[in-house]
Design a protein around this motif. Structure first.
Motif, PDB file in Angstrom:
ATOM      1  N   THR A  38     -64.437  27.918  24.644  1.00 28.02           N
ATOM      2  CA  THR A  38     -63.346  27.255  23.925  1.00 28.02           C
ATOM      3  C   THR A  38     -62.177  28.197  23.661  1.00 28.02           C
ATOM      4  N   GLY A  39     -62.388  29.502  23.843  1.00 25.06           N
ATOM      5  CA  GLY A  39     -61.284  30.446  23.689  1.00 25.06           C
ATOM      6  C   GLY A  39     -61.337  31.280  22.415  1.00 25.06           C
ATOM      7  N   LYS A  40     -62.530  31.446  21.842  1.00 23.99           N
ATOM      8  CA  LYS A  40     -62.670  32.219  20.589  1.00 23.99           C
ATOM      9  C   LYS A  40     -62.194  33.657  20.746  1.00 23.99           C
ATOM     10  N   SER A  41     -62.620  34.321  21.810  1.00 20.93           N
ATOM     11  CA  SER A  41     -62.275  35.739  21.982  1.00 20.93           C
ATOM     12  C   SER A  41     -60.793  35.924  22.265  1.00 20.93           C
ATOM     13  N   SER A  42     -60.217  35.064  23.090  1.00 22.74           N
ATOM     14  CA  SER A  42     -58.773  35.141  23.358  1.00 22.74           C
ATOM     15  C   SER A  42     -57.988  34.889  22.081  1.00 22.74           C
ATOM     16  N   PHE A  43     -58.415  33.893  21.311  1.00 23.11           N
ATOM     17  CA  PHE A  43     -57.773  33.592  20.037  1.00 23.11           C
ATOM     18  C   PHE A  43     -57.882  34.794  19.090  1.00 23.11           C
ATOM     19  N   LEU A 125     -61.650  30.390   7.568  1.00 20.19           N
ATOM     20  CA  LEU A 125     -62.519  29.800   8.590  1.00 20.19           C
ATOM     21  C   LEU A 125     -61.672  29.127   9.660  1.00 20.19           C
ATOM     22  N   VAL A 126     -62.047  29.345  10.912  1.00 20.54           N
ATOM     23  CA  VAL A 126     -61.307  28.781  12.039  1.00 20.54           C
ATOM     24  C   VAL A 126     -62.290  28.170  13.026  1.00 20.54           C
ATOM     25  N   LEU A 127     -62.075  26.919  13.365  1.00 18.85           N
ATOM     26  CA  LEU A 127     -62.852  26.255  14.416  1.00 18.85           C
ATOM     27  C   LEU A 127     -61.991  26.204  15.666  1.00 18.85           C
ATOM     28  N   VAL A 128     -62.473  26.826  16.730  1.00 20.45           N
ATOM     29  CA  VAL A 128     -61.742  26.860  17.999  1.00 20.45           C
ATOM     30  C   VAL A 128     -62.373  25.837  18.931  1.00 20.45           C
ATOM     31  N   GLN A 129     -61.540  25.007  19.525  1.00 20.39           N
ATOM     32  CA  GLN A 129     -62.058  24.003  20.464  1.00 20.39           C
ATOM     33  C   GLN A 129     -61.082  23.793  21.612  1.00 20.39           C
ATOM     34  N   PHE A 174     -59.251  25.949   9.469  1.00 21.90           N
ATOM     35  CA  PHE A 174     -58.222  25.661  10.461  1.00 21.90           C
ATOM     36  C   PHE A 174     -58.915  25.179  11.726  1.00 21.90           C
ATOM     37  N   VAL A 175     -58.278  24.258  12.447  1.00 21.01           N
ATOM     38  CA  VAL A 175     -58.794  23.798  13.739  1.00 21.01           C
ATOM     39  C   VAL A 175     -57.746  24.157  14.796  1.00 21.01           C
ATOM     40  N   VAL A 176     -58.202  24.829  15.858  1.00 19.96           N
ATOM     41  CA  VAL A 176     -57.309  25.286  16.916  1.00 19.96           C
ATOM     42  C   VAL A 176     -57.752  24.686  18.240  1.00 19.96           C
ATOM     43  N   ASP A 177     -56.838  24.028  18.930  1.00 21.31           N
ATOM     44  CA  ASP A 177     -57.094  23.558  20.295  1.00 21.31           C
ATOM     45  C   ASP A 177     -56.427  24.565  21.225  1.00 21.31           C
ATOM     46  N   THR A 178     -57.243  25.378  21.891  1.00 20.69           N
ATOM     47  CA  THR A 178     -56.697  26.452  22.721  1.00 20.69           C
ATOM     48  C   THR A 178     -56.152  25.973  24.061  1.00 20.69           C
ATOM     49  N   ILE A 182     -51.130  28.121  20.778  1.00 14.65           N
ATOM     50  CA  ILE A 182     -51.831  28.504  19.546  1.00 14.65           C
ATOM     51  C   ILE A 182     -50.934  29.290  18.581  1.00 14.65           C
ATOM     52  N   THR A 183     -49.688  29.541  18.975  1.00 20.23           N
ATOM     53  CA  THR A 183     -48.787  30.334  18.135  1.00 20.23           C
ATOM     54  C   THR A 183     -48.619  29.759  16.729  1.00 20.23           C
ATOM     55  N   PRO A 184     -48.382  28.441  16.554  1.00 24.53           N
ATOM     56  CA  PRO A 184     -48.195  27.924  15.192  1.00 24.53           C
ATOM     57  C   PRO A 184     -49.403  28.166  14.275  1.00 24.53           C
ATOM     58  N   ILE A 185     -50.603  28.024  14.805  1.00 24.28           N
ATOM     59  CA  ILE A 185     -51.795  28.221  13.973  1.00 24.28           C
ATOM     60  C   ILE A 185     -52.008  29.705  13.686  1.00 24.28           C
ATOM     61  N   ILE A 186     -51.676  30.573  14.648  1.00 27.36           N
ATOM     62  CA  ILE A 186     -51.731  32.023  14.418  1.00 27.36           C
ATOM     63  C   ILE A 186     -50.800  32.365  13.246  1.00 27.36           C
ATOM     64  N   GLU A 187     -49.592  31.804  13.264  1.00 27.93           N
ATOM     65  CA  GLU A 187     -48.612  32.063  12.193  1.00 27.93           C
ATOM     66  C   GLU A 187     -49.166  31.617  10.838  1.00 27.93           C
ATOM     67  N   LYS A 188     -49.796  30.450  10.796  1.00 28.73           N
ATOM     68  CA  LYS A 188     -50.367  29.946   9.537  1.00 28.73           C
ATOM     69  C   LYS A 188     -51.456  30.872   9.014  1.00 28.73           C
TER      70      LYS A 188
END
Length: 195
Positions: A38-43, A125-129, A174-178, A182-188
């Motif tokens: 889902t992109g956890k490591s890249s995130f 907490l961040v859920l990456v999907q 936070f929920v991230v769709d990679t 992903i820039t807006p969620i990184i900023e948050k």
């Protein structure tokens, strides 16, 4: 009571972390959860470009601890007991952290919540999907690559198996769709960590 094995394993893993950032009075731990591919490591790496946090990547730590990982329940229990002990010790020293692991079970996440509460650390907490089709393509590409920067060995079968065990995160997260920007969620998250 912590076993001498866990203490020895934690020392070994701590030695593999490299340069640590400056300690903080109230450290933050970002717990990144999600299925393989889902992109956890890249995130996590993108987030660490903005925040000087130590990344604890479970796949890399597993390989640092076990020369030939078997991914057995016993091996995973030893790994995560060590990771939890390491998290506790690093937070005690004021080290800000990113934990990059599947973290699919609320029971296991509860141990991290407890450590963060005990150390009075800020918990994010961040859920990456990502859509299944995107994940399948990523896992296929990863299998063909197998470069040294890739720690995970999970494939589509592992994804499918773990998908049935994933439990909802019961706390605010936070929920991230990679598959998207992903820039807006990184900023948050950077703003939240800097509060």
């Amino acid at each position: 009571m912590v076993s001498s094995q866990v203490i020895a394993d934690a020392r070994r893993l701590a030695g593999s972390l490299g340069q640590l950032p400056a300690p903080e009075a109230k450290p933050t731990i970002v717990v990144v959860s999600g299925l393989p591919g889902t992109g956890k490591s890249s995130f996590s790496r993108r987030l660490a470009e903005r925040l000087p946090f130590v990344i604890l990547e479970s796949d890399a730590l597993r390989k640092a601890l076990f020369a030939e990982p078997t991914y057995s329940a016993t091996e995973s229990a030893r790994l995560f007991n060590t990771i939890h002990f390491l998290i506790d010790g690093l937070l005690k020293k004021g080290m800000p952290l990113i934990l990059d692991a599947t973290n699919l079970s609320e029971r296991y996440r509860e141990r991290i919540y407890s450590i963060a509460d005990h150390r009075q650390a800020r918990l994010i907490l961040v859920l990456v999907q990502a859509p299944p089709g995107v994940v399948q393509e990523r896992l296929k590409a990863r299998a063909g690559r197998r470069d040294s920067s890739e720690s995970s060995e999970a494939d589509w079968a592992v994804y499918e198996k773990l998908k049935t065990t994933a439990e909802k995160i019961r706390r605010n997260h936070f929920v991230v769709d990679t598959s998207r920007d992903i820039t807006p969620i990184i900023e948050k998250i950077v703003r939240e960590a800097s509060r």
